[in-house]
Design a protein around this motif. Structure first.
Motif, PDB file in Angstrom:
ATOM      1  N   GLU A  90     -81.946 -68.890 -98.955  1.00  0.00           N
ATOM      2  CA  GLU A  90     -80.698 -68.940 -98.204  1.00  0.00           C
ATOM      3  C   GLU A  90     -80.781 -69.922 -97.044  1.00  0.00           C
ATOM      4  OE1 GLU A  90     -77.773 -65.917 -95.651  1.00  0.00           O
ATOM      5  OE2 GLU A  90     -79.701 -65.224 -96.442  1.00  0.00           O
ATOM      6  N   VAL A  91     -79.679 -70.592 -96.773  1.00  0.00           N
ATOM      7  CA  VAL A  91     -79.591 -71.520 -95.642  1.00  0.00           C
ATOM      8  C   VAL A  91     -78.719 -70.892 -94.562  1.00  0.00           C
ATOM      9  CG1 VAL A  91     -78.735 -73.775 -94.886  1.00  0.00           C
ATOM     10  CG2 VAL A  91     -79.964 -73.563 -97.055  1.00  0.00           C
ATOM     11  N   ARG A  92     -79.199 -70.941 -93.319  1.00  0.00           N
ATOM     12  CA  ARG A  92     -78.490 -70.327 -92.200  1.00  0.00           C
ATOM     13  C   ARG A  92     -78.423 -71.260 -90.998  1.00  0.00           C
ATOM     14  NH1 ARG A  92     -80.676 -64.115 -91.332  1.00  0.00           N
ATOM     15  NH2 ARG A  92     -79.934 -63.223 -93.294  1.00  0.00           N
ATOM     16  N   MET A  93     -77.606 -70.870 -90.046  1.00  0.00           N
ATOM     17  CA  MET A  93     -77.586 -71.491 -88.730  1.00  0.00           C
ATOM     18  C   MET A  93     -77.851 -70.402 -87.708  1.00  0.00           C
ATOM     19  SD  MET A  93     -74.464 -73.482 -86.730  1.00  0.00           S
ATOM     20  CE  MET A  93     -74.334 -74.791 -87.955  1.00  0.00           C
ATOM     21  N   ALA A  94     -78.686 -70.701 -86.712  1.00  0.00           N
ATOM     22  CA  ALA A  94     -78.983 -69.733 -85.654  1.00  0.00           C
ATOM     23  C   ALA A  94     -78.376 -70.220 -84.339  1.00  0.00           C
ATOM     24  CB  ALA A  94     -80.484 -69.550 -85.499  1.00  0.00           C
ATOM     25  N   LEU A  95     -77.780 -69.311 -83.584  1.00  0.00           N
ATOM     26  CA  LEU A  95     -77.211 -69.606 -82.277  1.00  0.00           C
ATOM     27  C   LEU A  95     -77.945 -68.740 -81.254  1.00  0.00           C
ATOM     28  CD1 LEU A  95     -73.485 -69.533 -83.419  1.00  0.00           C
ATOM     29  CD2 LEU A  95     -74.909 -71.565 -83.054  1.00  0.00           C
ATOM     30  N   LEU A 150     -78.604 -64.773 -81.539  1.00  0.00           N
ATOM     31  CA  LEU A 150     -79.856 -64.204 -81.062  1.00  0.00           C
ATOM     32  C   LEU A 150     -79.959 -64.323 -79.548  1.00  0.00           C
ATOM     33  CD1 LEU A 150     -82.033 -65.954 -83.777  1.00  0.00           C
ATOM     34  CD2 LEU A 150     -81.436 -63.517 -83.746  1.00  0.00           C
ATOM     35  N   LYS A 151     -80.815 -63.498 -78.947  1.00  0.00           N
ATOM     36  CA  LYS A 151     -81.016 -63.491 -77.503  1.00  0.00           C
ATOM     37  C   LYS A 151     -82.228 -64.332 -77.107  1.00  0.00           C
ATOM     38  CE  LYS A 151     -79.271 -58.767 -76.866  1.00  0.00           C
ATOM     39  NZ  LYS A 151     -79.618 -57.420 -76.369  1.00  0.00           N
ATOM     40  N   CYS A 152     -82.055 -65.046 -75.999  1.00  0.00           N
ATOM     41  CA  CYS A 152     -83.129 -65.845 -75.429  1.00  0.00           C
ATOM     42  C   CYS A 152     -83.204 -65.528 -73.933  1.00  0.00           C
ATOM     43  CB  CYS A 152     -82.831 -67.327 -75.659  1.00  0.00           C
ATOM     44  SG  CYS A 152     -83.947 -68.464 -74.837  1.00  0.00           S
ATOM     45  N   PRO A 153     -84.367 -65.187 -73.388  1.00  0.00           N
ATOM     46  CA  PRO A 153     -84.433 -64.711 -72.006  1.00  0.00           C
ATOM     47  C   PRO A 153     -84.150 -65.761 -70.935  1.00  0.00           C
ATOM     48  CG  PRO A 153     -86.629 -64.898 -72.922  1.00  0.00           C
ATOM     49  CD  PRO A 153     -85.674 -65.093 -74.058  1.00  0.00           C
ATOM     50  N   ASP A 154     -84.580 -67.019 -71.154  1.00  0.00           N
ATOM     51  CA  ASP A 154     -84.446 -68.017 -70.089  1.00  0.00           C
ATOM     52  C   ASP A 154     -84.536 -69.432 -70.657  1.00  0.00           C
ATOM     53  OD1 ASP A 154     -87.228 -68.413 -70.626  1.00  0.00           O
ATOM     54  OD2 ASP A 154     -87.702 -66.819 -69.208  1.00  0.00           O
ATOM     55  N   LYS A 155     -84.376 -70.417 -69.785  1.00  0.00           N
ATOM     56  CA  LYS A 155     -84.368 -71.810 -70.214  1.00  0.00           C
ATOM     57  C   LYS A 155     -85.733 -72.249 -70.734  1.00  0.00           C
ATOM     58  CE  LYS A 155     -83.141 -76.492 -68.777  1.00  0.00           C
ATOM     59  NZ  LYS A 155     -84.368 -77.117 -69.311  1.00  0.00           N
ATOM     60  N   GLU A 156     -86.804 -71.751 -70.128  1.00  0.00           N
ATOM     61  CA  GLU A 156     -88.138 -72.144 -70.584  1.00  0.00           C
ATOM     62  C   GLU A 156     -88.344 -71.754 -72.043  1.00  0.00           C
ATOM     63  OE1 GLU A 156     -87.464 -70.641 -67.715  1.00  0.00           O
ATOM     64  OE2 GLU A 156     -87.857 -72.386 -66.428  1.00  0.00           O
ATOM     65  N   THR A 157     -87.914 -70.551 -72.390  1.00  0.00           N
ATOM     66  CA  THR A 157     -88.032 -70.107 -73.773  1.00  0.00           C
ATOM     67  C   THR A 157     -87.144 -70.938 -74.687  1.00  0.00           C
ATOM     68  OG1 THR A 157     -88.464 -67.842 -73.023  1.00  0.00           O
ATOM     69  CG2 THR A 157     -87.854 -68.130 -75.334  1.00  0.00           C
ATOM     70  N   MET A 158     -85.925 -71.249 -74.223  1.00  0.00           N
ATOM     71  CA  MET A 158     -85.018 -72.071 -75.020  1.00  0.00           C
ATOM     72  C   MET A 158     -85.611 -73.459 -75.272  1.00  0.00           C
ATOM     73  SD  MET A 158     -80.985 -72.974 -74.356  1.00  0.00           S
ATOM     74  CE  MET A 158     -80.453 -71.327 -74.858  1.00  0.00           C
ATOM     75  N   ASP A 159     -86.230 -74.042 -74.245  1.00  0.00           N
ATOM     76  CA  ASP A 159     -86.859 -75.354 -74.400  1.00  0.00           C
ATOM     77  C   ASP A 159     -87.955 -75.311 -75.460  1.00  0.00           C
ATOM     78  OD1 ASP A 159     -85.266 -76.559 -72.524  1.00  0.00           O
ATOM     79  OD2 ASP A 159     -86.724 -76.423 -70.892  1.00  0.00           O
ATOM     80  N   GLU A 160     -88.737 -74.229 -75.433  1.00  0.00           N
ATOM     81  CA  GLU A 160     -89.830 -74.113 -76.403  1.00  0.00           C
ATOM     82  C   GLU A 160     -89.284 -73.959 -77.818  1.00  0.00           C
ATOM     83  OE1 GLU A 160     -93.873 -71.460 -77.201  1.00  0.00           O
ATOM     84  OE2 GLU A 160     -92.866 -71.409 -75.258  1.00  0.00           O
ATOM     85  N   ILE A 204     -89.081 -70.269 -86.271  1.00  0.00           N
ATOM     86  CA  ILE A 204     -88.615 -70.642 -84.938  1.00  0.00           C
ATOM     87  C   ILE A 204     -88.070 -69.450 -84.183  1.00  0.00           C
ATOM     88  CG2 ILE A 204     -87.037 -72.159 -83.656  1.00  0.00           C
ATOM     89  CD1 ILE A 204     -86.933 -73.866 -86.289  1.00  0.00           C
ATOM     90  N   THR A 205     -87.205 -68.666 -84.828  1.00  0.00           N
ATOM     91  CA  THR A 205     -86.471 -67.601 -84.142  1.00  0.00           C
ATOM     92  C   THR A 205     -86.815 -66.203 -84.628  1.00  0.00           C
ATOM     93  OG1 THR A 205     -84.623 -67.740 -85.735  1.00  0.00           O
ATOM     94  CG2 THR A 205     -84.530 -69.195 -83.813  1.00  0.00           C
ATOM     95  N   GLY A 206     -87.817 -66.085 -85.468  1.00  0.00           N
ATOM     96  CA  GLY A 206     -88.125 -64.797 -86.099  1.00  0.00           C
ATOM     97  C   GLY A 206     -88.463 -63.680 -85.119  1.00  0.00           C
ATOM     98  N   GLU A 207     -88.911 -64.003 -83.927  1.00  0.00           N
ATOM     99  CA  GLU A 207     -89.302 -62.976 -82.965  1.00  0.00           C
ATOM    100  C   GLU A 207     -88.176 -62.612 -81.986  1.00  0.00           C
ATOM    101  OE1 GLU A 207     -92.835 -64.174 -80.991  1.00  0.00           O
ATOM    102  OE2 GLU A 207     -94.066 -64.195 -82.803  1.00  0.00           O
ATOM    103  N   LEU A 208     -87.036 -63.290 -82.112  1.00  0.00           N
ATOM    104  CA  LEU A 208     -85.914 -63.012 -81.204  1.00  0.00           C
ATOM    105  C   LEU A 208     -85.101 -61.818 -81.675  1.00  0.00           C
ATOM    106  CD1 LEU A 208     -84.643 -66.647 -80.537  1.00  0.00           C
ATOM    107  CD2 LEU A 208     -86.330 -65.328 -79.224  1.00  0.00           C
ATOM    108  N   LYS A 209     -84.466 -61.131 -80.719  1.00  0.00           N
ATOM    109  CA  LYS A 209     -83.620 -59.990 -81.045  1.00  0.00           C
ATOM    110  C   LYS A 209     -82.177 -60.446 -81.242  1.00  0.00           C
ATOM    111  CE  LYS A 209     -86.418 -56.583 -78.565  1.00  0.00           C
ATOM    112  NZ  LYS A 209     -86.418 -55.538 -77.492  1.00  0.00           N
TER     113      LYS A 209
END
Length: 211
Positions: A90-95, A150-160, A204-209
């Motif tokens: 399956e092909v997806r897009m993550a936000l 998905l949730k991302c806590p801060d900019k540093e995490t988003m950059d990574e 990339i995003t497997g650990e995000l809630k």
């Protein structure tokens, strides 16, 4: 906008080399090395964005006088994702939405729409772009244009996460808000990733809630 800068092959070579090691970015490299690699990828992305901006300014140099604009900007490093076409499934897009900004739901919805549209434009709308990949787009459309927030806590995490997407050859962009409402101008609000095979997105995003 469609012509390629003479330095582009260097960026593509870096991305291709990163693709080979990307799956092990989080597991093998120590924290310091991972941070250094993220910073280097972000530096390359910023450098390319500045070059593109200079080209656009040169193209519009026929206009006289000062011109001020205030609009949401996309941080998009064009990546060739053709190699991912052979990955099945399956092909997806993550936000990915930053949580520390405290955006209200309406703001989040608008920013997610902007991220989804920006990712789609990069990969589907201009055959002159390095990121153009109609085969991946068709697979995504046949899957019902699947998206996940998905949730991302801060900019540093988003950059990574952004750097990791680039290293794996996945189409990605970061949305920066214009600052008209709620949050400061230039704030990175949402990371759009894909469309890409779910198996790769999970790296990339497997650990995000879920948001």
């Amino acid at each position: 906008m469609n012509h390629l800068n003479s330095n582009f092959p260097v960026f593509f070579a870096v991305a291709a080399a990163s693709l080979v090691t990307g799956y092990y970015l989080g597991q093998i490299l120590p924290s310091a090395s991972r941070t250094s690699q993220v910073q280097e990828i972000l530096r390359q992305c910023k450098q390319k964005a500045e070059l593109n901006s200079q080209e656009q300014q040169n193209e519009s140099s026929d206009y006289d006088g000062d011109e001020e604009t205030e609009e949401e900007e996309d941080e998009d490093y064009e990546i060739n994702s053709i190699s991912l076409n052979d990955v099945p499934g399956e092909v997806r897009m993550a936000l990915v939405i930053r949580q520390d900004l405290g955006m209200q739901k309406g703001k989040v919805a608008a920013q997610c729409c902007h991220a989804a549209l920006s990712c789609f434009r990069m990969i589907a709308c201009d055959s002159g772009r390095e990121s153009y990949n109609p085969q991946m787009v068709q697979r995504w459309l046949r899957c019902g244009q699947a998206k996940i927030t998905l949730k991302c806590p801060d900019k540093e995490t988003m950059d990574e996460l952004y750097a990791k997407a680039i290293s794996l050859g996945v189409n990605a962009c970061v949305i920066h808000d214009a600052g008209r409402t709620q949050i400061a101008a230039g704030s990175a609000t949402v990371l759009g990733v894909g469309p890409a095979p779910k198996a790769v997105l999970d790296q990339i995003t497997g650990e995000l809630k879920l948001y």
